[in-house]
Design a protein around this motif. Structure first.
Motif, PDB file in Angstrom:
ATOM      1  N   GLY A  95     106.777  80.175 106.257  1.00 39.66           N
ATOM      2  CA  GLY A  95     105.043  81.227 105.453  1.00 39.66           C
ATOM      3  C   GLY A  95     103.095  81.060 105.266  1.00 39.66           C
ATOM      4  N   LYS A  96     103.317  79.766 104.947  1.00 35.95           N
ATOM      5  CA  LYS A  96     101.859  79.827 104.429  1.00 35.95           C
ATOM      6  C   LYS A  96     101.043  78.759 105.847  1.00 35.95           C
ATOM      7  CE  LYS A  96     102.170  81.473 100.549  1.00 35.95           C
ATOM      8  NZ  LYS A  96     101.983  82.515 100.137  1.00 35.95           N
ATOM      9  N   MET A  97     102.026  78.591 106.707  1.00 38.12           N
ATOM     10  CA  MET A  97     100.533  78.424 108.252  1.00 38.12           C
ATOM     11  C   MET A  97     100.743  79.524 108.844  1.00 38.12           C
ATOM     12  SD  MET A  97     100.271  75.360 108.370  1.00 38.12           S
ATOM     13  CE  MET A  97     100.022  75.618 106.750  1.00 38.12           C
ATOM     14  N   SER A  98     101.046  80.571 108.437  1.00 31.22           N
ATOM     15  CA  SER A  98     100.849  81.975 108.510  1.00 31.22           C
ATOM     16  C   SER A  98      99.569  82.441 108.804  1.00 31.22           C
ATOM     17  CB  SER A  98     101.726  83.264 108.143  1.00 31.22           C
ATOM     18  OG  SER A  98     100.992  83.143 107.036  1.00 31.22           O
ATOM     19  N   VAL A  99      98.327  81.743 108.268  1.00 32.08           N
ATOM     20  CA  VAL A  99      97.052  82.247 107.736  1.00 32.08           C
ATOM     21  C   VAL A  99      96.427  82.186 109.128  1.00 32.08           C
ATOM     22  CG1 VAL A  99      95.984  79.390 107.638  1.00 32.08           C
ATOM     23  CG2 VAL A  99      95.187  81.063 106.249  1.00 32.08           C
ATOM     24  N   VAL A 100      96.854  81.604 110.136  1.00 32.64           N
ATOM     25  CA  VAL A 100      96.268  81.228 111.784  1.00 32.64           C
ATOM     26  C   VAL A 100      96.304  82.627 112.248  1.00 32.64           C
ATOM     27  CG1 VAL A 100      96.761  78.415 111.976  1.00 32.64           C
ATOM     28  CG2 VAL A 100      98.382  80.515 112.705  1.00 32.64           C
ATOM     29  N   ILE A 101      97.590  83.532 111.953  1.00 35.34           N
ATOM     30  CA  ILE A 101      97.290  84.842 112.695  1.00 35.34           C
ATOM     31  C   ILE A 101      96.198  85.520 112.294  1.00 35.34           C
ATOM     32  CG2 ILE A 101      98.657  86.841 112.702  1.00 35.34           C
ATOM     33  CD1 ILE A 101     101.259  84.763 112.990  1.00 35.34           C
ATOM     34  N   PRO A 102      96.139  86.004 110.799  1.00 35.58           N
ATOM     35  CA  PRO A 102      95.126  86.669 110.682  1.00 35.58           C
ATOM     36  C   PRO A 102      93.373  86.156 111.151  1.00 35.58           C
ATOM     37  CG  PRO A 102      95.852  85.330 108.267  1.00 35.58           C
ATOM     38  CD  PRO A 102      96.179  85.324 109.388  1.00 35.58           C
ATOM     39  N   VAL A 103      93.112  84.333 110.945  1.00 36.44           N
ATOM     40  CA  VAL A 103      92.322  84.185 111.545  1.00 36.44           C
ATOM     41  C   VAL A 103      91.971  84.799 113.034  1.00 36.44           C
ATOM     42  CG1 VAL A 103      91.285  81.757 112.273  1.00 36.44           C
ATOM     43  CG2 VAL A 103      92.252  82.158 110.103  1.00 36.44           C
ATOM     44  N   VAL A 104      92.720  84.735 113.542  1.00 34.87           N
ATOM     45  CA  VAL A 104      93.033  84.607 115.103  1.00 34.87           C
ATOM     46  C   VAL A 104      92.925  85.683 115.316  1.00 34.87           C
ATOM     47  CG1 VAL A 104      94.471  84.965 117.080  1.00 34.87           C
ATOM     48  CG2 VAL A 104      94.374  82.779 115.889  1.00 34.87           C
ATOM     49  N   VAL A 105      93.241  86.951 114.752  1.00 39.80           N
ATOM     50  CA  VAL A 105      93.406  88.774 114.642  1.00 39.80           C
ATOM     51  C   VAL A 105      91.762  88.632 114.693  1.00 39.80           C
ATOM     52  CG1 VAL A 105      93.450  90.914 113.827  1.00 39.80           C
ATOM     53  CG2 VAL A 105      95.345  89.575 114.347  1.00 39.80           C
ATOM     54  N   PHE A 153     107.064  82.672 109.454  1.00 43.93           N
ATOM     55  CA  PHE A 153     105.556  83.384 110.304  1.00 43.93           C
ATOM     56  C   PHE A 153     105.275  83.974 110.171  1.00 43.93           C
ATOM     57  CE2 PHE A 153     102.751  81.604 113.609  1.00 43.93           C
ATOM     58  CZ  PHE A 153     102.039  80.885 113.181  1.00 43.93           C
ATOM     59  N   LEU A 154     105.442  84.363 111.246  1.00 43.71           N
ATOM     60  CA  LEU A 154     105.350  85.223 112.061  1.00 43.71           C
ATOM     61  C   LEU A 154     105.352  86.989 111.720  1.00 43.71           C
ATOM     62  CD1 LEU A 154     106.408  85.496 115.833  1.00 43.71           C
ATOM     63  CD2 LEU A 154     104.506  85.197 115.172  1.00 43.71           C
ATOM     64  N   GLY A 155     106.213  87.287 110.773  1.00 45.98           N
ATOM     65  CA  GLY A 155     105.907  88.216 109.294  1.00 45.98           C
ATOM     66  C   GLY A 155     104.859  87.720 108.316  1.00 45.98           C
ATOM     67  N   SER A 156     104.785  86.071 108.081  1.00 39.11           N
ATOM     68  CA  SER A 156     104.227  86.367 107.122  1.00 39.11           C
ATOM     69  C   SER A 156     102.582  86.763 107.098  1.00 39.11           C
ATOM     70  CB  SER A 156     103.979  85.191 106.457  1.00 39.11           C
ATOM     71  OG  SER A 156     105.334  84.557 105.354  1.00 39.11           O
ATOM     72  N   GLY A 157     102.492  86.077 108.696  1.00 37.54           N
ATOM     73  CA  GLY A 157     100.974  86.125 109.075  1.00 37.54           C
ATOM     74  C   GLY A 157     100.493  87.726 109.411  1.00 37.54           C
ATOM     75  N   SER A 158     101.736  88.791 109.561  1.00 34.15           N
ATOM     76  CA  SER A 158     100.752  89.745 109.966  1.00 34.15           C
ATOM     77  C   SER A 158     101.053  91.030 108.611  1.00 34.15           C
ATOM     78  CB  SER A 158     102.606  90.674 110.076  1.00 34.15           C
ATOM     79  OG  SER A 158     102.844  90.643 111.587  1.00 34.15           O
ATOM     80  N   ILE A 159     101.748  90.763 107.450  1.00 35.99           N
ATOM     81  CA  ILE A 159     101.187  90.781 105.970  1.00 35.99           C
ATOM     82  C   ILE A 159     100.088  90.623 105.683  1.00 35.99           C
ATOM     83  CG2 ILE A 159     101.957  90.573 103.251  1.00 35.99           C
ATOM     84  CD1 ILE A 159     104.978  90.354 104.228  1.00 35.99           C
ATOM     85  N   ASP A 160      99.548  89.370 105.834  1.00 38.27           N
ATOM     86  CA  ASP A 160      98.392  89.039 105.962  1.00 38.27           C
ATOM     87  C   ASP A 160      97.272  89.554 106.396  1.00 38.27           C
ATOM     88  OD1 ASP A 160      99.090  86.824 103.295  1.00 38.27           O
ATOM     89  OD2 ASP A 160      98.766  85.749 104.791  1.00 38.27           O
ATOM     90  N   THR A 161      97.398  90.149 107.730  1.00 35.03           N
ATOM     91  CA  THR A 161      96.471  90.321 108.208  1.00 35.03           C
ATOM     92  C   THR A 161      96.294  91.908 107.887  1.00 35.03           C
ATOM     93  OG1 THR A 161      97.237  88.475 110.017  1.00 35.03           O
ATOM     94  CG2 THR A 161      95.812  91.197 110.469  1.00 35.03           C
ATOM     95  N   LEU A 162      97.154  92.714 108.482  1.00 31.59           N
ATOM     96  CA  LEU A 162      97.582  94.336 107.483  1.00 31.59           C
ATOM     97  C   LEU A 162      96.841  94.079 106.411  1.00 31.59           C
ATOM     98  CD1 LEU A 162      97.378  96.442 108.354  1.00 31.59           C
ATOM     99  CD2 LEU A 162     100.687  96.227 107.959  1.00 31.59           C
ATOM    100  N   LEU A 163      97.373  93.485 104.746  1.00 31.24           N
ATOM    101  CA  LEU A 163      96.935  94.077 103.848  1.00 31.24           C
ATOM    102  C   LEU A 163      95.488  93.460 103.077  1.00 31.24           C
ATOM    103  CD1 LEU A 163      97.919  93.935 100.239  1.00 31.24           C
ATOM    104  CD2 LEU A 163      98.544  91.433 100.432  1.00 31.24           C
ATOM    105  N   LYS A 164      94.842  92.835 104.215  1.00 24.01           N
ATOM    106  CA  LYS A 164      93.050  91.999 103.966  1.00 24.01           C
ATOM    107  C   LYS A 164      92.747  93.694 104.619  1.00 24.01           C
ATOM    108  CE  LYS A 164      89.216  90.477 103.890  1.00 24.01           C
ATOM    109  NZ  LYS A 164      88.252  90.588 102.044  1.00 24.01           N
TER     110      LYS A 164
END
Length: 287
Positions: A95-105, A153-164
């Motif tokens: 769940g927390k490794m998903s931080v890379v997804i908002p970083v990449v986006v 991983f993918l779902g948590s990253g999507s949430i962080d990205t969209l929420l931000k």
């Protein structure tokens, strides 16, 4: 900084609650639906905005709230399954490794820089999810053991990205509780569909423990999100720093909980995966 510390503690407790669902044989999806009703109520009670319910569809963040509501109910269910099937440490790493997804986006959406160190961090994050999901030091990870951690991983990253994105562009500080209430309300509606389907299929078996589980999950769920959003709005704290401290701390604290309270056994690959998880987050956001 106090909001960030509270978010870390409460977010870690969410994984513990999910693990306890398995211990007490609580129906995860039923408890999750009740949890969102509790979170919705807390959001409405804490809201100081002058927005009324009929005004919600006219808010600029409404569509984003609908999308987040769907992601919340889906990813929360995946989190529960991952914690129960793979363990707390695996669920927290995935769940927390998903931080890379908002970083990449952010590299593409906000034209943020990309460099060698950041790329290495992203690669290490993927390796960390793989290793933390291992059940044996000698045999490769089976796909069935990797499926839910990857989805988390993918779902948590999507949430962080969209929420931000929605919080930054559309949500005023005083509207945060009402915005969260709307997300939780949408998640409750989507979750209710699952329950209705069970009723139609005559597979619905409700137990009063699901209410207890929903309350135990709903209260920390709401406040973990409110404190995280308040931390993101704290002057002088960059979002990359907030996500880094939050995610690294949750991975560490959840692992401590898993070892102390649930006596989870971590093999060498798991320890390496957790170590790489911490290193990768630090690399990604410091680059």
């Amino acid at each position: 900084m106090i909001y960030l510390a509270l978010s870390v503690l409460i977010s870690s407790l969410l994984f513990v609650v999910f693990k306890l669902f398995d211990v007490f044989k609580i129906n995860t999806i039923h408890a999750i639906v009740i949890n969102y009703a509790i979170a919705l109520s807390l959001g409405l009670l804490n809201s100081e905005a002058t927005i009324t319910v009929p005004d919600i569809p006219q808010q600029s963040w409404f569509f984003g709230a609908i999308c987040l509501g769907f992601l919340f109910i889906t990813v929360f269910n995946v989190m529960g399954i991952t914690a129960q099937k793979n363990g707390l440490s695996v669920a927290s790493v995935a769940g927390k490794m998903s931080v890379v997804i908002p970083v990449v986006v952010g590299m593409f959406l906000y034209n943020e820089s990309i460099g060698f160190v950041k790329v290495i961090g992203i690669i290490l994050a993927l390796i960390a999810v793989y290793l933390s999901s291992a059940k044996s030091d000698t045999s490769p990870v089976k796909f069935k053991n990797l499926l839910f951690p990857l989805l988390l991983f993918l779902g948590s990253g999507s949430i962080d990205t969209l929420l931000k994105y929605v919080e930054t562009n559309y949500v005023a500080a005083e509207a945060v509780p009402f915005f969260l209430a709307t997300i939780f309300g949408c998640a409750f509606i989507f979750g209710s569909f699952f329950v209705i389907i069970q009723l139609l299929d005559k597979k619905f078996k409700f137990h009063w423990m699901s209410i207890i589980g929903g309350i135990a999950l709903g209260i920390p769920n709401y406040y973990s999100m409110e404190f995280l959003l308040k931390a993101l709005q704290t002057e002088g704290l960059e979002s990359s720093s907030v996500f880094t401290i939050n995610n690294v701390s949750v991975v560490i604290l959840t692992t401590v909980f898993a070892l102390l309270f649930f006596k989870e056994k971590l093999i060498k690959k798991n320890w390496i995966g957790i170590g790489l998880a911490i290193i990768s987050i630090l690399l990604v956001v410091s680059a």
